[in-house]
Motif scaffolding. Structure first.
Motif, PDB file in Angstrom:
ATOM      1  N   LEU A 158       0.829  -1.202   0.000  1.00 15.24           N
ATOM      2  CA  LEU A 158       0.000   0.000   0.000  1.00 15.24           C
ATOM      3  C   LEU A 158       0.867   1.257   0.000  1.00 15.24           C
ATOM      4  CD1 LEU A 158      -2.811  -1.069   2.496  1.00 15.24           C
ATOM      5  CD2 LEU A 158      -3.025  -0.736   0.022  1.00 15.24           C
ATOM      6  N   ARG A 159       1.968   1.228   0.730  1.00 14.01           N
ATOM      7  CA  ARG A 159       2.878   2.372   0.718  1.00 14.01           C
ATOM      8  C   ARG A 159       3.467   2.568  -0.666  1.00 14.01           C
ATOM      9  NH1 ARG A 159       8.654   2.790   3.769  1.00 14.01           N
ATOM     10  NH2 ARG A 159       9.155   1.390   2.032  1.00 14.01           N
ATOM     11  N   GLN A 169       3.348   5.985  -2.962  1.00 14.59           N
ATOM     12  CA  GLN A 169       4.589   6.698  -3.250  1.00 14.59           C
ATOM     13  C   GLN A 169       5.066   6.568  -4.694  1.00 14.59           C
ATOM     14  OE1 GLN A 169       7.421   5.276  -0.341  1.00 14.59           O
ATOM     15  NE2 GLN A 169       6.631   6.614   1.257  1.00 14.59           N
ATOM     16  N   ASP A 170       4.692   5.502  -5.355  1.00 14.45           N
ATOM     17  CA  ASP A 170       5.186   5.243  -6.703  1.00 14.45           C
ATOM     18  C   ASP A 170       4.016   5.269  -7.679  1.00 14.45           C
ATOM     19  OD1 ASP A 170       6.390   4.392  -9.026  1.00 14.45           O
ATOM     20  OD2 ASP A 170       7.504   2.762  -8.082  1.00 14.45           O
ATOM     21  N   GLY A 171       4.029   6.224  -8.554  1.00 13.36           N
ATOM     22  CA  GLY A 171       2.932   6.373  -9.507  1.00 13.36           C
ATOM     23  C   GLY A 171       2.849   5.263 -10.530  1.00 13.36           C
ATOM     24  N   SER A 172       3.904   4.501 -10.703  1.00 16.83           N
ATOM     25  CA  SER A 172       3.896   3.421 -11.684  1.00 16.83           C
ATOM     26  C   SER A 172       3.269   2.138 -11.146  1.00 16.83           C
ATOM     27  CB  SER A 172       5.320   3.128 -12.151  1.00 16.83           C
ATOM     28  OG  SER A 172       6.130   2.683 -11.063  1.00 16.83           O
ATOM     29  N   VAL A 173       2.967   2.080  -9.845  1.00 17.06           N
ATOM     30  CA  VAL A 173       2.365   0.909  -9.222  1.00 17.06           C
ATOM     31  C   VAL A 173       0.844   1.020  -9.304  1.00 17.06           C
ATOM     32  CG1 VAL A 173       2.128  -0.426  -7.099  1.00 17.06           C
ATOM     33  CG2 VAL A 173       4.322   0.615  -7.684  1.00 17.06           C
ATOM     34  N   SER A 174       0.191  -0.036  -9.790  1.00 24.38           N
ATOM     35  CA  SER A 174      -1.257  -0.049  -9.916  1.00 24.38           C
ATOM     36  C   SER A 174      -1.880  -0.990  -8.890  1.00 24.38           C
ATOM     37  CB  SER A 174      -1.667  -0.485 -11.324  1.00 24.38           C
ATOM     38  OG  SER A 174      -1.284  -1.837 -11.541  1.00 24.38           O
ATOM     39  N   LEU A 175      -3.218  -0.994  -8.812  1.00 26.03           N
ATOM     40  CA  LEU A 175      -3.919  -1.867  -7.880  1.00 26.03           C
ATOM     41  C   LEU A 175      -3.665  -3.341  -8.186  1.00 26.03           C
ATOM     42  CD1 LEU A 175      -7.394  -0.109  -7.472  1.00 26.03           C
ATOM     43  CD2 LEU A 175      -5.651  -0.429  -5.711  1.00 26.03           C
TER      44      LEU A 175
END
Length: 246
Positions: A220-221, A225-231
């Motif tokens: 979740l962090r 913090q990282d815009g490239s990480v998706s759900l």
């Protein structure tokens, strides 16, 4: 005459005892005799027979012993669980307890195995898990569906590589607010249950198959913090079986 009176009294006492203790419920606590409570009720039965002979009720001591035994019985696990994946190891095994007015709450304690993969050695994990099942829908012939199960669990990995507070070798706030020793996970899933007929039960009362979608605080962090990480990147799928013992 004395012999005849004695015989009549003994016959009446025997008939009363058989009628009282062959009933389906215990007169003291209301627990079903067929529910596996014989061990806890044995003391009450002996005490009741003894006190009936004296023409008096159960003593305060007898009632306290009965309550004491029932309280310890509540610590006996009622479930065994096996789970694949779920941020708690490749394969985890454990026991569980159910409680609540409709048995909608469960607590599981599991120990898992984490293969070596690219590290120096394999590892053991421990998980404390709390489940909530809002409702269950009965279908037919012992089948039931639990359309929603949600919960929270804490997982730790045994080994010196994991720590509670940040070691001095890292710069200040390098791992803010999070340790590598304990992971906090949340999940949601669904279940299908099969209740076995009474005449076919040997070791378990019912079998439940389930799946869960889970994530942890670390993922979740990363999402924030990282815009490239998706759900889709932070959720994982786990599968499991639960065996209801009684």
């Amino acid at each position: 005459m004395r012999s005849l009176a004695f015989s009549l009294l003994m016959g009446a006492a025997t008939a009363a005892g058989a009628a009282g203790w062959d009933a389906d419920t215990c007169a003291v606590c209301g627990a079903g005799a067929a529910a596996g409570r014989e061990g806890a009720h044995a003391v009450v039965g002996d005490a009741a027979a003894d006190t009936s002979a004296r023409g008096s009720l159960l003593t305060r001591y007898d009632r306290r012993v009965h309550r004491y035994r029932l309280q310890w019985q509540s610590l006996i696990p009622t479930q065994t669980v096996v789970q694949f994946a779920g941020n708690m190891g490749l394969l985890s095994f454990g026991v569980g307890w159910e409680y609540g007015r409709h048995k909608q709450w469960e607590t599981h304690m599991l120990f898992g195995f984490l293969p070596r993969y690219g590290s120096d050695r394999a590892k053991v994990t421990m998980t404390l898990k709390e489940n909530f099942i809002p409702w269950s829908i009965y279908l037919n012939r012992g089948w039931a569906v639990e359309p929603l199960s949600v919960g929270l669990y804490f997982n730790t990995v045994f080994g010196p590589e994991f720590w509670r507070s940040q070691p001095a070798r890292y710069p200040d706030s390098y791992y803010p607010f999070l340790s590598t020793k304990v992971r906090v996970n949340v999940f949601a899933g669904q279940r299908v249950e099969l209740v076995l007929p009474s005449n076919r039960r040997k070791f378990v009362k019912s079998i439940t198959a389930f799946y869960e979608l889970s994530t942890c605080d670390l993922y979740l962090r990363a999402l924030v913090q990282d815009g490239s990480v998706s759900l889709c990147d932070i959720f994982g799928l786990s599968l499991g079986l639960k065996f209801q013992l009684f």
